[in-house]
Motif scaffolding. Sequence first.
Motif, PDB file in Angstrom:
ATOM      1  N   THR A   1     -22.487 115.655-113.472  1.00  0.00           N
ATOM      2  CA  THR A   1     -23.859 115.790-112.997  1.00  0.00           C
ATOM      3  C   THR A   1     -24.789 115.040-113.939  1.00  0.00           C
TER       4      THR A   1
ATOM      5  N   ARG B   1     -21.153 117.358 -99.076  1.00  0.00           N
ATOM      6  CA  ARG B   1     -22.361 118.169 -98.930  1.00  0.00           C
ATOM      7  C   ARG B   1     -22.310 119.418 -99.815  1.00  0.00           C
ATOM      8  N   ARG B   2     -21.126 119.855-100.149  1.00  0.00           N
ATOM      9  CA  ARG B   2     -21.000 121.059-100.959  1.00  0.00           C
ATOM     10  C   ARG B   2     -21.396 120.813-102.409  1.00  0.00           C
ATOM     11  N   TYR B   3     -21.087 119.620-102.919  1.00  0.00           N
ATOM     12  CA  TYR B   3     -21.337 119.350-104.330  1.00  0.00           C
ATOM     13  C   TYR B   3     -22.375 118.252-104.572  1.00  0.00           C
TER      14      TYR B   3
ATOM     15  N   PRO C   1     -26.938 117.517-108.312  1.00  0.00           N
ATOM     16  CA  PRO C   1     -25.727 117.145-107.561  1.00  0.00           C
ATOM     17  C   PRO C   1     -24.702 116.443-108.443  1.00  0.00           C
ATOM     18  N   GLN C   2     -23.464 116.526-108.029  1.00  0.00           N
ATOM     19  CA  GLN C   2     -22.454 115.682-108.653  1.00  0.00           C
ATOM     20  C   GLN C   2     -22.664 114.248-108.174  1.00  0.00           C
TER      21      GLN C   2
ATOM     22  N   SER D   1     -29.383 122.945-109.815  1.00  0.00           N
ATOM     23  CA  SER D   1     -28.814 122.499-108.539  1.00  0.00           C
ATOM     24  C   SER D   1     -28.593 120.992-108.535  1.00  0.00           C
TER      25      SER D   1
ATOM     26  N   ASP E   1     -15.979 117.614 -99.252  1.00  0.00           N
ATOM     27  CA  ASP E   1     -16.988 118.490 -99.858  1.00  0.00           C
ATOM     28  C   ASP E   1     -18.179 117.719-100.416  1.00  0.00           C
TER      29      ASP E   1
ATOM     30  N   LEU F   1     -28.412 119.445-100.192  1.00  0.00           N
ATOM     31  CA  LEU F   1     -28.124 119.404-101.624  1.00  0.00           C
ATOM     32  C   LEU F   1     -27.258 120.604-101.973  1.00  0.00           C
ATOM     33  N   ARG F   2     -26.016 120.346-102.340  1.00  0.00           N
ATOM     34  CA  ARG F   2     -25.084 121.413-102.716  1.00  0.00           C
ATOM     35  C   ARG F   2     -25.072 122.544-101.684  1.00  0.00           C
ATOM     36  N   ASP F   3     -24.852 122.173-100.444  1.00  0.00           N
ATOM     37  CA  ASP F   3     -24.750 123.120 -99.327  1.00  0.00           C
ATOM     38  C   ASP F   3     -26.067 123.813 -99.000  1.00  0.00           C
ATOM     39  N   GLN F   4     -27.158 123.351 -99.565  1.00  0.00           N
ATOM     40  CA  GLN F   4     -28.472 123.905 -99.250  1.00  0.00           C
ATOM     41  C   GLN F   4     -29.232 122.897 -98.395  1.00  0.00           C
TER      42      GLN F   4
END
Length: 342
Positions: free
Chosen positions: A70, A105-107, A174-175, A172, A103, A128-131
Amino acid sequence: MATTAPPALPTPQRSSGPNRARIVAIVASILGIVLCGSVPFLPIEQDTAVVNWPQAGSTKSVEAPLVSYTPLRMEASIPCASISELAATGGTLVSTAPPGAADARRYGFVATVSPESADAPARVDVVLRDQVLLSTPVADLQTGCALTLAAEPTRTTFSATGSEPRVIEGDSRPQVVGVFSDLDSASAGLNVSIEADSRFTSSPSVIKTLAMILGALTAVVSLFALHRLDNRDGRGTRKFLPARWWKFTVLDGVVVGTLVLWHFIGATTTDDGYQFTMARASEQSGYMSNYFRWFAVPETPFGTPYYNILGLLAHVSTASPWVRLPALLAGIITWLVISREV
């Protein structure tokens, strides 16, 4: 009966200036402790790495896997002109993970446009990270609007022109493995700035370097002053290694001979190749990294200075007996210490 007086014992000769040597030893040792103890707290010079996109006006995807996964900080601005460009065909506006990545959208951070269909109008989605930060029809966006994101370790702020900013407390970020996009042109205001977490890319500052040098010098001065004080007992200078160290026995020959024989006929282990490859790779990368795992994260101080010595030996030859010489010498020295001091 006459008696003869015993000869007078020689008076031990004391070194000149004992008080001065004592003062020097005390002052130098205190300075050495203070200087060496302050080294971890003194400033360093850190190189800051920033990835900016688009680059030279090109929206071509950029791969930039970050060592810490990150970033330290990420800012993104997507003008509505870029959204309109993909409204007919759909595609990725900005993503920190490559298309099709598992993944993503998850990370990561993903901003996409879905094209118009018979059942639904064209939409823009920002995740952003599943949000879900934004999911709205493109037609509802204001003319000349922009989507902005600022992600920091303590909070993330997202806003769209004409709406209230959304604040997410906590980390939050992101990767990031790069910046990927399907855009063909860079509209005015399109920008992504990623500040990499480059805490390990550093060098000592001038004051830190001086503290290390002076700390080492004061330690040497204090040891020399203590040596002068030790000589006051009149016994003279004692050898660093006693005479028993130089008396080799049959057992010494057996142990050392076995170590030397095994050095040539013994099989190498997986760790030998593991460490040797890391040492050789460090000469190219400029730092000691875990070449095989974790995207070559810095390995120092783990393995230092042994890995670094392997890297220097590899400049001469990569033959197994040569690069394993430090291990052989360490084994011989260990035996000498155990057999003579324990």
